[in-house]
Every structure is written in C-alpha cells, then in structure tokens.
Design a protein around this motif. Structure first.
Motif, short mmCIF file in Angstrom:
data_model
loop_
_atom_site.label_atom_id
_atom_site.label_comp_id
_atom_site.label_asym_id
_atom_site.label_seq_id
_atom_site.Cartn_x
_atom_site.Cartn_y
_atom_site.Cartn_z
N ASN A 154 0.80 -1.24 0.00
CA ASN A 154 0.00 0.00 0.00
C ASN A 154 0.83 1.28 0.00
N ILE A 155 2.11 1.16 -0.29
CA ILE A 155 2.92 2.38 -0.47
C ILE A 155 3.82 2.16 -1.70
N VAL A 156 3.16 1.84 -2.81
CA VAL A 156 3.91 1.47 -4.02
C VAL A 156 4.82 2.61 -4.49
N GLY A 157 4.32 3.84 -4.44
CA GLY A 157 5.12 4.99 -4.90
C GLY A 157 6.32 5.22 -4.01
N TYR A 158 6.10 5.08 -2.73
CA TYR A 158 7.19 5.28 -1.76
C TYR A 158 8.25 4.19 -1.93
N THR A 159 7.80 2.94 -2.00
CA THR A 159 8.75 1.82 -2.14
C THR A 159 9.54 1.95 -3.44
N ALA A 160 8.86 2.31 -4.53
CA ALA A 160 9.54 2.43 -5.82
C ALA A 160 10.55 3.57 -5.81
N THR A 161 10.17 4.72 -5.27
CA THR A 161 11.10 5.86 -5.30
C THR A 161 12.27 5.65 -4.35
N LYS A 162 12.01 4.98 -3.22
CA LYS A 162 13.11 4.75 -2.28
C LYS A 162 14.08 3.69 -2.82
N HIS A 163 13.57 2.66 -3.51
CA HIS A 163 14.48 1.75 -4.21
C HIS A 163 15.28 2.53 -5.25
N GLY A 164 14.62 3.44 -5.94
CA GLY A 164 15.29 4.22 -6.99
C GLY A 164 16.40 5.09 -6.44
N ILE A 165 16.17 5.72 -5.32
CA ILE A 165 17.20 6.63 -4.80
C ILE A 165 18.42 5.84 -4.31
N LEU A 166 18.19 4.61 -3.89
CA LEU A 166 19.35 3.80 -3.51
C LEU A 166 20.18 3.44 -4.75
N GLY A 167 19.51 3.17 -5.86
CA GLY A 167 20.24 2.92 -7.10
C GLY A 167 21.04 4.13 -7.54
N MET A 168 20.42 5.31 -7.43
CA MET A 168 21.13 6.53 -7.81
C MET A 168 22.33 6.75 -6.88
N THR A 169 22.15 6.48 -5.61
CA THR A 169 23.23 6.61 -4.64
C THR A 169 24.44 5.77 -5.05
N LYS A 170 24.17 4.53 -5.42
CA LYS A 170 25.27 3.62 -5.80
C LYS A 170 25.96 4.10 -7.07
N ALA A 171 25.17 4.55 -8.05
CA ALA A 171 25.76 5.00 -9.31
C ALA A 171 26.66 6.22 -9.09
N VAL A 172 26.16 7.19 -8.31
CA VAL A 172 26.96 8.40 -8.06
C VAL A 172 28.20 8.04 -7.23
N ALA A 173 28.04 7.11 -6.30
CA ALA A 173 29.19 6.71 -5.48
C ALA A 173 30.30 6.09 -6.33
N LEU A 174 29.91 5.30 -7.33
CA LEU A 174 30.94 4.71 -8.19
C LEU A 174 31.60 5.77 -9.06
N GLU A 175 30.79 6.71 -9.56
CA GLU A 175 31.36 7.77 -10.41
C GLU A 175 32.33 8.66 -9.64
N THR A 176 32.15 8.77 -8.32
CA THR A 176 33.00 9.65 -7.50
C THR A 176 34.00 8.88 -6.65
N ALA A 177 34.10 7.57 -6.90
CA ALA A 177 34.86 6.69 -5.98
C ALA A 177 36.32 7.10 -5.82
N ARG A 178 36.89 7.70 -6.83
CA ARG A 178 38.32 8.08 -6.74
C ARG A 178 38.49 9.57 -6.41
N THR A 179 37.44 10.15 -5.87
CA THR A 179 37.51 11.56 -5.46
C THR A 179 37.23 11.66 -3.96
N GLY A 180 37.31 12.88 -3.46
CA GLY A 180 36.98 13.12 -2.05
C GLY A 180 35.50 13.34 -1.82
N VAL A 181 34.69 13.03 -2.83
CA VAL A 181 33.24 13.19 -2.71
C VAL A 181 32.62 11.83 -2.44
N THR A 182 31.83 11.71 -1.39
CA THR A 182 31.16 10.44 -1.12
C THR A 182 29.66 10.60 -1.31
N CYS A 183 29.00 9.51 -1.62
CA CYS A 183 27.54 9.51 -1.77
C CYS A 183 26.99 8.25 -1.11
#
Ligand code: NAD
Length: 267
Positions: A154-183
C-alpha cells in the motif's frame, strides 16, 4: 567550542521539520553553516532557522524551493552557493508518502512523489557535483528508507522511489569513488515524524483504539512494519549517522545503504 565541521556548509532539503531539521541541528552543533528548505508556517520556519544561529552560533539560511520543480531545485543550489559561498554537504531529504493499493494509487500523486523523492535529489546532485569535485571534498547523503531495501504493501510509490534513490546513490558513489566526494543513503526504520504518523493513525483507526494504546502493538507487528528492536528510532539516532558520514571516518563509506532500522531489514 570549534566543531569538526567549522568552515563547512550544508544544504538540506525538507529540513523544516522531522529528520531534516534533526540533521541540520546535528551538523550545526559541529559548526556547519546550514541552508534549510521545506514547507511550513513562516513563523515556525523562522524559529527553526533562528534557533540554529542562536543555539550553535552558525549561519543559517532558508530557501523555499518546491522539490517538485526542477528549476527551483537548481536555483536553490545556486542560492546556497551564492549565500553560503559553496555547498560542501548536500542532504537530499525532502520526501512524501501516500497510502493506497496500486490500483487505487492516484497517478498525479505518483508523479509528485517521483519528482520529490527521486528527481529532486538527481537535479540537486547534478548541480552540486562540479563544485564538490573541483574542491575534491563533498558529502552527498540521501535519506532513503527500509523501503529502499524491502517493500511494504500500500505504499507502491514510496517503495519504488526509495528503491530508486538507492540505485542513484550507488551510481553516483561509483562515479565519484576516486575523489573526495562520497555519496551514501541512510535507511531509517520508523521514526515518529509527520510523515510516519499516518501509518500509526491508520493502525489505531483499524483497531478502533486510541493511538497511544496501540504503539507497542504497532512496533511488534510481524508485517508489514516490523521493527524488532520494539521501539521507535529517534531523530537524533538518524542525525548521528549523517554526522558520521560527514566525518573523516566516513570517507570510505561509498554507495552504502546505511540502515538505522532497529533490525527491520536484518531478516
Ligand atoms: P517530515 O514530514 O517531518 O519531513 C518531510 C520534509 O519534506 C518537510 O520538511 C516537508 O516540508 C518537506 N517537503 C515535502 N514535500 C516537499 C516539496 N515538494 N518541496 C520541498 N520540501 C518538501 O517527515 P520525515 O519523516 O522527517 O521525512 C524526511 C525523510 O525521511 C523523507 O525522505 C522520508 O521518506 C524519510 N524517512 C522517514 C522515516 C520515518 O519513519 N519518519 C523512515 C524512513 C525514511
């Protein structure tokens, strides 16, 4: 007394109440200048902003951008950069939730939820990354949820967007992995704030009991919101996770789903 974030600045979305204001106060306590954002009564927002300045002696500003509007999100980043001098820490925290089974979920609420819970963090991240990379220091923290890792009915939008933001977190973290920026993402269990209170209201209403009489049953229910620790998580416990991520000790945390959930996702 100087804090370890003296000279740092943080832009925190959805920080006029709840977890966002908790992050703001915890970072300000370490000397960080803050830009608040979010909805609410003008007097209450001003009280929160002024409280940061008087309690912690830091600069505290407010921007009223609506996270549903991409132009306002990027203008907010520009405003923080202009008035604070830079953005060292971005906490994408504004969020909304709506309860309904998928077949009854209003499409217009789905669109707003995507915009606030997922697209706004993307637009803000995109806008701050160049300056963070240039200085080779930055912290991007996304408030996700246990619902980034497991679904609840009963919270399909919340579950979908929160799964999505975790995916974005991982992608940005890999793109910045060799910098001083963490995500990283923080995944809270249930904290009593405006956003979660309606789940408890519904639980009490379904049982025809006053809310205060069902709190323990609510925490101990097996499904769908099971928090084995059997108490609510506090705002301070979530904010402390953000303080850790902003510290030097957090430098190797990259793309993590930092659960502070009383064991919810340990099953
Ligand atoms: P809250 O309702 O106190 O805070 C939500 C904040 O988002 C408020 O400041 C609100 O003004 C702001 N906001 C909402 N829509 C906005 C918009 N369009 N533009 C700008 N600001 C907007 O609730 P909270 O629990 O503190 O929620 C903060 C975050 O924590 C959310 O992302 C939520 O999903 C997440 N979270 C909360 C819990 C919990 O149990 N409370 C658990 C897991 C995750």
């Amino acid at each position: 007394m100087p804090g370890f974030l003296d000279g740092r600045t943080a832009l925190i979305t959805g920080s006029t109440s709840g977890l966002g204001l908790g992050y703001a106060r915890a970072l300000a306590a370490e000397g960080c200048a803050i830009m608040l954002n979010g909805f609410g009564e003008a007097d209450a927002i001003e009280e929160a902003r002024a409280g940061l300045e008087s309690d912690f002696g830091v600069t505290a500003l407010y921007n009223d951008a609506d996270m549903r509007m991409p132009d306002q999100v990027t203008a907010m980043v520009d405003d923080a950069t202009d008035r604070l001098g830079k953005v060292d820490i971005l906490i994408n925290n504004a969020g909304m939730q709506h309860r309904a089974p998928a077949e009854d979920f209003p499409p217009e609420i789905w669109d707003d939820m995507l915009a606030v819970n997922l697209s706004a963090p993307f637009h803000a991240t995109r806008a701050v990354l160049p300056q963070m990379k240039e200085r080779d220091w930055g912290r991007i923290i996304n408030t996700a949820s246990t619902n980034a890792l497991v679904a609840s009915p009963n919270i399909v939008g919340y579950t979908a967007t929160k799964h999505g933001i975790l995916g974005m977190t991982k992608a940005v973290a890999l793109e910045t992995a060799r910098t001083g920026v963490t995500c990283n993402a923080i995944c809270p269990g249930t904290v009593r704030t405006g956003l979660s209170e309606h789940r408890i209201d519904t639980y009490a209403a379904e049982r025809g009991k006053p809310k205060e009489d069902v709190l323990q049953d609510y925490l101990e229910q097996k499904e769908p919101y099971h928090q084995p620790m059997s108490r609510f998580i506090t705002i301070e416990e979530i904010a402390a996770a953000a303080v850790y991520l902003c510290s030097d000790a957090g430098a190797a945390m990259r793309g993590a789903a930092f659960t502070v959930d009383g064991g919810w996702t340990a099953r």
